[in-house]
Structures are given as C-alpha cells and as structure tokens.
Write a protein that holds these residues in place. Structure first.
Motif, PDB file in Angstrom:
ATOM      1  N   MET A 174       0.829  -1.210   0.000  1.00 49.52           N
ATOM      2  CA  MET A 174       0.000   0.000   0.000  1.00 49.52           C
ATOM      3  C   MET A 174       0.863   1.260   0.000  1.00 49.52           C
ATOM      4  O   MET A 174       0.607   2.223   0.730  1.00 49.52           O
ATOM      5  N   THR A 175       1.862   1.296  -0.859  1.00 51.22           N
ATOM      6  CA  THR A 175       2.866   2.347  -0.825  1.00 51.22           C
ATOM      7  C   THR A 175       2.289   3.715  -1.184  1.00 51.22           C
ATOM      8  O   THR A 175       2.481   4.684  -0.454  1.00 51.22           O
ATOM      9  N   GLY A 176       1.609   3.799  -2.310  1.00 49.25           N
ATOM     10  CA  GLY A 176       1.090   5.088  -2.744  1.00 49.25           C
ATOM     11  C   GLY A 176       0.065   5.654  -1.781  1.00 49.25           C
ATOM     12  O   GLY A 176       0.093   6.846  -1.456  1.00 49.25           O
ATOM     13  N   GLU A 177      -0.844   4.823  -1.306  1.00 50.14           N
ATOM     14  CA  GLU A 177      -1.870   5.284  -0.378  1.00 50.14           C
ATOM     15  C   GLU A 177      -1.247   5.699   0.955  1.00 50.14           C
ATOM     16  O   GLU A 177      -1.641   6.708   1.551  1.00 50.14           O
ATOM     17  N   ALA A 178      -0.258   4.927   1.430  1.00 45.91           N
ATOM     18  CA  ALA A 178       0.412   5.261   2.688  1.00 45.91           C
ATOM     19  C   ALA A 178       1.173   6.584   2.556  1.00 45.91           C
ATOM     20  O   ALA A 178       1.138   7.429   3.461  1.00 45.91           O
ATOM     21  N   PHE A 179       1.861   6.771   1.442  1.00 46.30           N
ATOM     22  CA  PHE A 179       2.602   8.015   1.218  1.00 46.30           C
ATOM     23  C   PHE A 179       1.664   9.215   1.244  1.00 46.30           C
ATOM     24  O   PHE A 179       1.945  10.234   1.890  1.00 46.30           O
ATOM     25  N   ASP A 180       0.531   9.089   0.565  1.00 47.87           N
ATOM     26  CA  ASP A 180      -0.417  10.193   0.527  1.00 47.87           C
ATOM     27  C   ASP A 180      -0.983  10.487   1.912  1.00 47.87           C
ATOM     28  O   ASP A 180      -1.120  11.659   2.305  1.00 47.87           O
ATOM     29  N   ALA A 181      -1.309   9.435   2.669  1.00 46.77           N
ATOM     30  CA  ALA A 181      -1.831   9.637   4.026  1.00 46.77           C
ATOM     31  C   ALA A 181      -0.781  10.269   4.933  1.00 46.77           C
ATOM     32  O   ALA A 181      -1.088  11.173   5.729  1.00 46.77           O
ATOM     33  N   LEU A 182       0.456   9.830   4.828  1.00 44.25           N
ATOM     34  CA  LEU A 182       1.529  10.354   5.673  1.00 44.25           C
ATOM     35  C   LEU A 182       1.765  11.833   5.419  1.00 44.25           C
ATOM     36  O   LEU A 182       1.937  12.627   6.361  1.00 44.25           O
ATOM     37  N   ARG A 183       1.764  12.227   4.166  1.00 40.99           N
ATOM     38  CA  ARG A 183       2.090  13.622   3.871  1.00 40.99           C
ATOM     39  C   ARG A 183       0.912  14.573   4.045  1.00 40.99           C
ATOM     40  O   ARG A 183       1.098  15.789   4.148  1.00 40.99           O
ATOM     41  N   ARG A 184      -0.285  14.015   4.106  1.00 49.80           N
ATOM     42  CA  ARG A 184      -1.460  14.879   4.230  1.00 49.80           C
ATOM     43  C   ARG A 184      -2.124  14.815   5.605  1.00 49.80           C
ATOM     44  O   ARG A 184      -2.795  15.767   6.002  1.00 49.80           O
ATOM     45  N   HIS A 185      -1.964  13.720   6.306  1.00 52.67           N
ATOM     46  CA  HIS A 185      -2.763  13.522   7.517  1.00 52.67           C
ATOM     47  C   HIS A 185      -1.942  13.151   8.748  1.00 52.67           C
ATOM     48  O   HIS A 185      -2.484  12.618   9.705  1.00 52.67           O
ATOM     49  N   THR A 186      -0.623  13.401   8.708  1.00 53.89           N
ATOM     50  CA  THR A 186       0.201  13.195   9.900  1.00 53.89           C
ATOM     51  C   THR A 186       1.029  14.439  10.150  1.00 53.89           C
ATOM     52  O   THR A 186       1.041  15.391   9.353  1.00 53.89           O
ATOM     53  N   ILE A 187       1.765  14.424  11.253  1.00 54.66           N
ATOM     54  CA  ILE A 187       2.608  15.566  11.618  1.00 54.66           C
ATOM     55  C   ILE A 187       3.668  15.848  10.556  1.00 54.66           C
ATOM     56  O   ILE A 187       4.184  16.965  10.462  1.00 54.66           O
ATOM     57  N   LEU A 188       3.983  14.842   9.710  1.00 52.61           N
ATOM     58  CA  LEU A 188       4.981  15.044   8.670  1.00 52.61           C
ATOM     59  C   LEU A 188       4.534  16.080   7.648  1.00 52.61           C
ATOM     60  O   LEU A 188       5.362  16.715   6.995  1.00 52.61           O
ATOM     61  N   GLY A 189       3.237  16.246   7.504  1.00 52.40           N
ATOM     62  CA  GLY A 189       2.732  17.178   6.508  1.00 52.40           C
ATOM     63  C   GLY A 189       3.211  18.604   6.725  1.00 52.40           C
ATOM     64  O   GLY A 189       3.437  19.343   5.758  1.00 52.40           O
ATOM     65  N   SER A 190       3.392  18.988   7.994  1.00 52.38           N
ATOM     66  CA  SER A 190       3.823  20.355   8.282  1.00 52.38           C
ATOM     67  C   SER A 190       5.277  20.598   7.924  1.00 52.38           C
ATOM     68  O   SER A 190       5.736  21.745   7.894  1.00 52.38           O
ATOM     69  N   THR A 191       6.019  19.527   7.625  1.00 47.36           N
ATOM     70  CA  THR A 191       7.437  19.663   7.276  1.00 47.36           C
ATOM     71  C   THR A 191       7.667  19.619   5.776  1.00 47.36           C
ATOM     72  O   THR A 191       8.812  19.670   5.337  1.00 47.36           O
ATOM     73  N   ILE A 192       6.597  19.524   4.979  1.00 42.53           N
ATOM     74  CA  ILE A 192       6.730  19.283   3.540  1.00 42.53           C
ATOM     75  C   ILE A 192       6.195  20.455   2.726  1.00 42.53           C
ATOM     76  O   ILE A 192       5.080  20.938   2.966  1.00 42.53           O
ATOM     77  N   ASP A 193       6.975  20.893   1.758  1.00 40.70           N
ATOM     78  CA  ASP A 193       6.501  21.794   0.709  1.00 40.70           C
ATOM     79  C   ASP A 193       5.972  20.900  -0.410  1.00 40.70           C
ATOM     80  O   ASP A 193       6.749  20.320  -1.175  1.00 40.70           O
ATOM     81  N   HIS A 194       4.667  20.797  -0.520  1.00 42.49           N
ATOM     82  CA  HIS A 194       4.060  19.818  -1.418  1.00 42.49           C
ATOM     83  C   HIS A 194       4.276  20.148  -2.900  1.00 42.49           C
ATOM     84  O   HIS A 194       4.100  19.267  -3.749  1.00 42.49           O
ATOM     85  N   ALA A 195       4.657  21.370  -3.204  1.00 42.59           N
ATOM     86  CA  ALA A 195       4.876  21.744  -4.601  1.00 42.59           C
ATOM     87  C   ALA A 195       6.318  21.517  -5.035  1.00 42.59           C
ATOM     88  O   ALA A 195       6.646  21.659  -6.215  1.00 42.59           O
ATOM     89  N   ALA A 196       7.184  21.130  -4.101  1.00 44.16           N
ATOM     90  CA  ALA A 196       8.608  21.014  -4.399  1.00 44.16           C
ATOM     91  C   ALA A 196       9.015  19.563  -4.619  1.00 44.16           C
ATOM     92  O   ALA A 196       8.360  18.635  -4.139  1.00 44.16           O
ATOM     93  N   TRP A 197      10.115  19.390  -5.346  1.00 40.67           N
ATOM     94  CA  TRP A 197      10.678  18.059  -5.565  1.00 40.67           C
ATOM     95  C   TRP A 197      12.191  18.172  -5.676  1.00 40.67           C
ATOM     96  O   TRP A 197      12.716  19.171  -6.191  1.00 40.67           O
ATOM     97  N   ASP A 198      12.896  17.146  -5.189  1.00 40.22           N
ATOM     98  CA  ASP A 198      14.349  17.145  -5.235  1.00 40.22           C
ATOM     99  C   ASP A 198      14.828  15.716  -5.496  1.00 40.22           C
ATOM    100  O   ASP A 198      14.628  14.839  -4.657  1.00 40.22           O
ATOM    101  N   ASP A 199      15.438  15.481  -6.653  1.00 43.10           N
ATOM    102  CA  ASP A 199      15.865  14.129  -7.019  1.00 43.10           C
ATOM    103  C   ASP A 199      16.899  13.570  -6.044  1.00 43.10           C
ATOM    104  O   ASP A 199      16.890  12.376  -5.719  1.00 43.10           O
TER     105      ASP A 199
END
Length: 313
Positions: free
Chosen positions: A175-200
C-alpha cells in the motif's frame, strides 16, 4: 472513425477501475484502433447505473460493432461494481481467466463479459488479491514476447507479480502510494513538507535511508526530527519521504538473490511513477525496463480472443 476502420474492429476492451474508465477498439492482432479515457470510475457512477454509464461512454461503439466480443476488467467486476466476478486462484494463465469470464446482459440486449480478478496466499497463508492488474500483466508479457518475468505495477496499491510459463504464479501487494499520501497529508509530517517542491537527490537519499537499521516506523519519525534540526528542509522532505517508502517496498518485494545480472523488473504504470521506481531499483543495483504502454489493451484482446475461440469450439 471511417467505415473501413469500423470494419477492422475485432473486439472492444474496457478497463473500468475505481477512478477511471478506459476503452479500446481493437483489431484482430490486438492493435489499438481507437481509445477513450474518462474520469468515470465505478465511484463516479450515480446510483449504480453502470448500464447507463456504459451507454453514455461507448454506446456509439457498441452500435458500430454489434457482433464483436466485449470484455471488461477491473473494479467493475468487484463487489462494489456492476456484478462480482469471483477471484481466480493462482497460478493462472490467459486461458484460465477467459474460462472464468462472467457473462452480463446489457439492457440493449447485448451480452458482454466481465473478467475475474486473481487471488493468492503468502508463504504464511495470508490472502492477497488483484483485480485489473492481471490483465495488464498477461498483456505485457505477451507483448514483450516472454513467458517468465517479475513485474511491478506501482501505484496506490503496488503489485509485484511473478509470471512463469505464461502463468501468474503469485504476487504481493504493497500500500505504498496510499500510505505516502496519508503520511504527507494527515500526519505531523505534513507540516514539514513543501508539497509543490521536488528534489531528485533527496529522493535518492530516502531510498538509501530505507536500508538502514530501525525499520519504517522509526525512519518516518526521522523525517520529522531531521526537519526540526534543519537537516531536511521542506523543499526536500516530500521527495525524501517518497524515496523512503518506495525504498522499503522494494527491499521487501524484490526477489531474494536478485542482482544486476538477473532479468530486469518490468515496470507498468504511469510514466512518472515508473521513472521513480526505475531510479530506486537502480540505487539497489536491480535492472528494470519499462513495460508496454498498451498492456491493458493487449490483455483484453487476448481474453476476447480466447473467449471467442471457446464459444466457437
């Protein structure tokens, strides 16, 4: 479409999932003559009126080709879909799937067929299922001309499948994709992420981190802590998190003993995800190749061909 093109249509294939609808007009060799896509998955169908939705989406195709077989796969055959097509246990080949097609009569009087999903059990007896991906898998190995392969279909619920002798012998879901989406949107980790940014580079670092001791749950909080200490800024956190969860999936899913000298993992799916998985696999020293873009259409063609031959025998 011209009259000549209509005459070439040998079958209609429909991949009807949870969120999307894809339909194909296929010639006798499995080539795609025309394709349609709509954001009209089973969740979008009002009041369960799948018959009406099908008429709206491809009614003109049904009119133009009244005698060709029509095969539908995906979540349309689930308990939440039009009717339930029971799971077929692995190992299973195209002929097995074709033999388990469930007939469905439309209001217009046309009979179509719904493909079953596949089921398997892990070594410790835990069940797993797929519905729709099996058609892509068997279509892909047919298109690339092999009868054995390891395949990965990345997504919300990533599938890893093994084909031997032209049969799906087993698979595992992550359940990788669903878990990733939940983690970045619905946990404390979301406040640490710029959702529009990407870094290879951050993605690659996340893949590397997945191999360290401590396990996924410990690694996840490390994303938060690294942000607090200024070691992982918001512009890099999302890519790092993606690499971390994908890395954990790959380390669990890649066959034991796989190496750079082995057969490449065949990746089937959306181009952006396929690229990320290819990069992550390369970090682990595992070769990969992109699967055919028409895997679903090819699989539906094979099912329609087998079903037609069975009815004619």
């Amino acid at each position: 479409m011209t009259v000549a093109e209509v005459a070439e249509v040998a079958s209609l294939g429909i991949d009807w999932g949870t969120t999307s609808f894809r339909a194909y007009r296929l010639d006798a060799g499995g080539g795609v003559l025309a394709a349609r896509r709509a954001d009209a998955g089973i969740r979008a169908v009002d009041d369960g009126d799948f018959d009406g939705a099908l008429e709206q989406l491809v009614g003109d195709w049904l009119d133009a080709s009244p005698d060709v077989p029509v095969v539908m796969s995906g979540m349309i055959g689930s308990r939440q879909g039009w009717l339930e097509a029971p799971y077929l246990a692995c190992p299973a080949a195209v002929a097995d799937l074709a033999g388990a097609l469930v007939p469905l009569d439309l209001a217009r009087g046309r009979r179509v067929f719904v493909a079953p999903g596949l089921s398997t059990r892990s070594a410790d007896g835990i069940p797993d299922v797929m519905r729709g991906e099996e058609v892509q898998i068997l279509g892909a190995v047919d298109r690339i001309g092999v009868d054995r392969a390891t395949l990965c279909l990345p997504g919300s619920h990533s599938k890893w499948a093994r084909v031997e002798g032209g049969r799906v012998t087993g698979f595992a879901t992550y359940m990788t994709g669903e878990a990733f989406d939940a983690l970045r949107r619905h946990t404390i980790l979301g406040s640490t992420i710029d959702h529009a940014a990407w870094d290879d580079a951050a993605f690659a670092a996340g893949v590397e981190r997945s191999g360290a001791a401590g396990g996924l749950l410990h690694h996840l909080f490390g994303v938060r802590a690294s942000g607090l200490f200024g070691e992982l800024d918001p512009a890099r956190s999302g890519a790092f998190l993606s690499g971390l969860v994908i890395g954990h999936e790959l380390r669990a899913a890649v066959p034991e003993g796989a190496s750079a000298g082995g057969d490449p993992v065949v990746l089937i799916g959306e181009a952006g995800l396929v690229r990320l998985y290819a990069e992550a696999l390369a970090r682990l020293g595992i070769p990969s190749r992109e699967g055919p873009s028409d895997a679903a259409a090819r699989g539906l063609h094979r099912l329609a061909t087998h079903a037609t031959e069975a009815r004619g025998s």
